[in-house]
Design an enzyme around this catalytic site. Structure first.
Site, PDB file in Angstrom:
ATOM      1  N   SER A 539     -31.803   7.097  72.592  1.00 59.17           N
ATOM      2  CA  SER A 539     -31.230   7.743  73.772  1.00 59.17           C
ATOM      3  C   SER A 539     -30.385   6.728  74.538  1.00 59.17           C
ATOM      4  O   SER A 539     -30.686   5.529  74.532  1.00 59.17           O
ATOM      5  CB  SER A 539     -32.341   8.245  74.683  1.00 59.17           C
ATOM      6  OG  SER A 539     -31.803   8.582  75.947  1.00 59.17           O
ATOM      7  N   TYR A 552     -40.252   7.798  79.370  1.00 54.99           N
ATOM      8  CA  TYR A 552     -39.205   8.139  78.413  1.00 54.99           C
ATOM      9  C   TYR A 552     -38.348   6.913  78.082  1.00 54.99           C
ATOM     10  O   TYR A 552     -38.131   6.579  76.923  1.00 54.99           O
ATOM     11  CB  TYR A 552     -38.339   9.267  78.982  1.00 54.99           C
ATOM     12  CG  TYR A 552     -37.294   9.764  78.032  1.00 54.99           C
ATOM     13  CD1 TYR A 552     -37.638  10.607  76.979  1.00 54.99           C
ATOM     14  CD2 TYR A 552     -35.958   9.385  78.165  1.00 54.99           C
ATOM     15  CE1 TYR A 552     -36.674  11.062  76.090  1.00 54.99           C
ATOM     16  CE2 TYR A 552     -34.988   9.834  77.283  1.00 54.99           C
ATOM     17  CZ  TYR A 552     -35.353  10.678  76.243  1.00 54.99           C
ATOM     18  OH  TYR A 552     -34.407  11.111  75.363  1.00 54.99           O
ATOM     19  N   LYS A 556     -38.115   4.958  74.425  1.00 64.39           N
ATOM     20  CA  LYS A 556     -36.874   4.866  73.653  1.00 64.39           C
ATOM     21  C   LYS A 556     -36.457   3.405  73.472  1.00 64.39           C
ATOM     22  O   LYS A 556     -35.872   3.048  72.442  1.00 64.39           O
ATOM     23  CB  LYS A 556     -35.765   5.669  74.339  1.00 64.39           C
ATOM     24  CG  LYS A 556     -35.989   7.182  74.280  1.00 64.39           C
ATOM     25  CD  LYS A 556     -35.938   7.719  72.840  1.00 64.39           C
ATOM     26  CE  LYS A 556     -36.021   9.237  72.798  1.00 64.39           C
ATOM     27  NZ  LYS A 556     -36.005   9.760  71.414  1.00 64.39           N
TER      28      LYS A 556
END
Ligand code: ZN
Length: 655
Positions: A539, A552, A556
């Protein structure tokens, strides 16, 4: 063998001659013991009015490219009898001229090319002609003393002819016989072509078909008395060895191949017969099969690579013994006899591999029967060579469309029920890959079916289901070449001081640890892959994190580090490991119109402005990521590993 004729069903095909011809052709095609995948041919002679109202005699003969099992009226080529009879009287005719003149004699130039046996069909003086490559006829006539056995078994009912090359030479052989013998007067019902197949004929569709069934049944009953029952045994599964075999065969072929293992008791029983390496590699049931299977299968011993190499060496030697200026085809086997494991078939696609598997299964049963009925003595290799390197066959091979970039490759994609994951699976499948998609979504089997892929419901955080899915993939398709580790969640946004521990743990478990677990289990197989490649889906968030997305962002970032370490570890194995960093992909389930409006409002933007909030002012779609991943798995990226590829329209915080 039972006649499948049914009056009611027959009537649905129409009462005219061609309608009846379509029906009984399908009946032949329905029985794999008679014909397989495009084998065999049939015809009917009719008198029709042409466009100008003149009567013309036609032989509707099976068109090339059609399968008897599914043939329709349009699958028959209408060829003028007059032209075919004239051709039969020529002393010689090249294959090229024969094909050309057959086409020139068709009343519908758009019909498919007529079977290469059209002349033979035309000169047989009956309305209906049925030709098959029945297993029982092969087992009988490829057994030692096959000619004598066939003559004794069928007596005066059947003409037994020695093998000659199919096409014009065969037509000519029958033409000469017909100068001396009146088939009607002598009451002859069929012709057995030694080591090739059976013809029957009559003026009625049902009679010609049922004579076929009757003669094959006579051969079957004879073999049941003389031959032994098929051997049976249980397989001992070795998936790693299967992946190694697929790799060795793909290398010999020059392209990745799908491998299909038949581990049925019959297949394993056959592969385990003590002298199968000898009789099982003597030759095919009928010359037609050699186009798809080559002359003989490989026999796989203890050393897999050496066994495939031996096949390749033997093949080159066979080519050199018979070649007269042709170019050698690839020296890879199309199927292999593998003691303890069964029979493995290979092909560019699953469909191709399954066609070979069907022929291999018939071959195993028939060869075994022939061997136990006095010794399997198939066609000489010289005759097979003539078929395998026949101009007409070579032309068919050359006609194929350009090869798709992932054809023959097996791809495993996680988290692909929707959004980016689905787009990746779709892009890989579009480029020819055999895709297996894993997702926790119960609909994944149906979703993957839409793109010709296989879907398995898997919770990627659990060990056994993941191992089972990997094993399934290797068992079904032979190996794994491309892994796209995509599964991930975007948890609800909370700052560090208020976030729930469960949100953190769950995010790390799915977005990071499940990927590590997948690598742990899949890498051993990827090491046996062809031009293998692993792609992670990261991401933009890794390089440009935002507040309230710690779990998150960290997952990532760690996933990116996992990718880099994997790239280091796998480079010596020539396995590429790269990561794609998408950003602002809004055509996913995550983004409802309401969520989009809310986010756009937060930036004081319209939805359209928000969607193209990047340096290039372009909207990033799931398919953009799918196509990028497909490219990363392709030879375009053959020398790229450890790379991070952004697909985000340009981001000033990252650049
Ligand atoms: Zn044939």
């Amino acid at each position: 063998m039972q006649s499948l004729w049914n009056d009611q069903e027959a009537a649905t095909f129409g009462t005219d001659l061609l309608g009846q011809r379509v029906y009984t052709s399908r009946l032949l095609g329905r029985n794999p013991a008679l014909v397989l995948h495009g084998g065999g041919n049939t015809s009917v002679k009719v008198t029709e009015k042409d466009y100008f109202g003149d009567c013309v005699e036609l032989c509707h003969v099976k068109g090339s490219g059609w399968d008897l099992a599914t043939i329709e009226r349009a699958g028959f080529s209408p060829v003028r009898m007059e032209a075919l009879i004239k051709m039969s009287k020529l002393a010689t005719m090249s294959d090229e001229d024969m094909v050309l003149q057959q086409r020139a004699a068709m009343t519908n130039p758009n019909a498919p090319a007529a079977s290469i046996e059209a002349i033979l069909h035309a000169i047989l003086p009956f309305k209906f002609v049925d030709h098959s490559h029945a297993n029982a006829i092969s087992a009988l006539t490829c057994a030692k003393d096959g000619e004598a056995r066939a003559k004794e078994l069928f007596g005066k009912r059947v003409l037994v002819l020695p093998y000659v090359m199919p096409g014009f030479v065969l037509a000519k052989q029958v033409f000469e016989v017909l100068q001396k013998i009146d088939l009607r007067k002598e009451g002859i019902e069929g012709i057995v072509l030694l080591k090739h197949g059976l013809f029957t004929f009559a003026d009625d569709a049902k009679a010609s078909y049922e004579k076929h069934i009757e003669l094959v049944t006579i051969a079957e009953e004879y073999l049941a008395k003389k031959g032994t029952k098929p051997a049976q045994a249980e397989a001992s599964e070795d998936l790693m060895a299967l992946a190694k075999l697929r790799r060795a065969v793909s290398k010999a072929r020059g392209y990745a191949q799908i491998a299909r293992l038949n581990a049925s008791p019959n297949a394993v029983g056959y592969a385990n017969i003590a002298n199968v390496a000898d009789f099982g590699t003597r030759g095919p049931l009928t010359p037609d099969h050699s186009i798809r299977t080559k002359r003989a299968p490989a026999f796989i011993g203890e050393d897999i690579d050496a066994s495939v190499q031996k096949f390749a060496d033997d093949y080159a030697a066979y080519f050199n013994r018979h070649a007269k200026g042709q170019t050698m085809l690839d020296p890879a086997p199309r199927f292999a006899i593998w003691p303890g494991n069964g029979i493995v078939s290979f092909g560019d696609t699953l469909k191709d591999a399954k066609i070979v598997a069907d022929i291999a299964e018939s071959t195993a049963a028939t060869v075994q029967l022939g061997e136990s009925t006095g010794g399997w003595t198939p066609l000489d290799e010289k005759d097979i060579f003539e078929i395998e390197y026949w101009d007409l066959e070579q032309a068919k091979l050359r006609k194929g469309p350009a090869r798709k970039v992932h054809l023959g490759k097996v791809a495993l994609v996680t988290g692909c029920a929707a959004g980016i994951g689905f787009a990746i699976a779709e892009s890989l499948a579009e480029q020819g890959a055999q895709v297996v998609g894993l997702d926790i979504d119960k609909e994944i089997p149906e979703i993957m079916k839409k793109i010709g892929a296989t879907g398995i419901v898997v919770n990627l955080t659990e060990d056994k289901p993941v191992q089972d899915a990997i094993d399934f993939t290797v068992r079904e398709f032979g190996g794994i070449d491309i892994v796209v580790s995509n599964a991930g969640i975007f948890p609800k946004n909370d700052n560090l001081d208020v976030m729930a521990q469960t949100d953190w743990d769950r995010t790390i478990s799915i977005n990071l640890t499940s990927h590590q677990k997948l690598m742990n289990k899949v890498i051993p197989f990827v090491k046996q892959g062809l031009d293998a490649s692993i792609i992670f889906v990261g991401s933009r968030n890794f390089k440009a994190p935002g507040p309230g997305a710690s779990a998150y962002s960290c997952s990532k970032a760690a996933l990116t580090q996992l990718c880099r370490v994997a790239a280091l570890e796998l480079a010596p194995h020539k396995i590429r490991v790269n990561i794609v960093h998408p950003d602002a992909v809004f055509d996913t389930k995550l983004w409802t119109p309401e969520a989009l409006e809310k986010s756009a409002a937060r930036y004081g933007m319209t939805v359209d402005e928000y969607k193209t909030k990047n340096l290039m002012k372009v909207e990033i779609k799931s398919k953009d990521i799918g196509n990028m991943v497909s490219a990363m798995a392709s030879p375009l990226f053959a020398k790229v590993t450890g790379a991070q590829i952004p697909v985000d329209g340009g981001n000033d915080r990252v650049i």
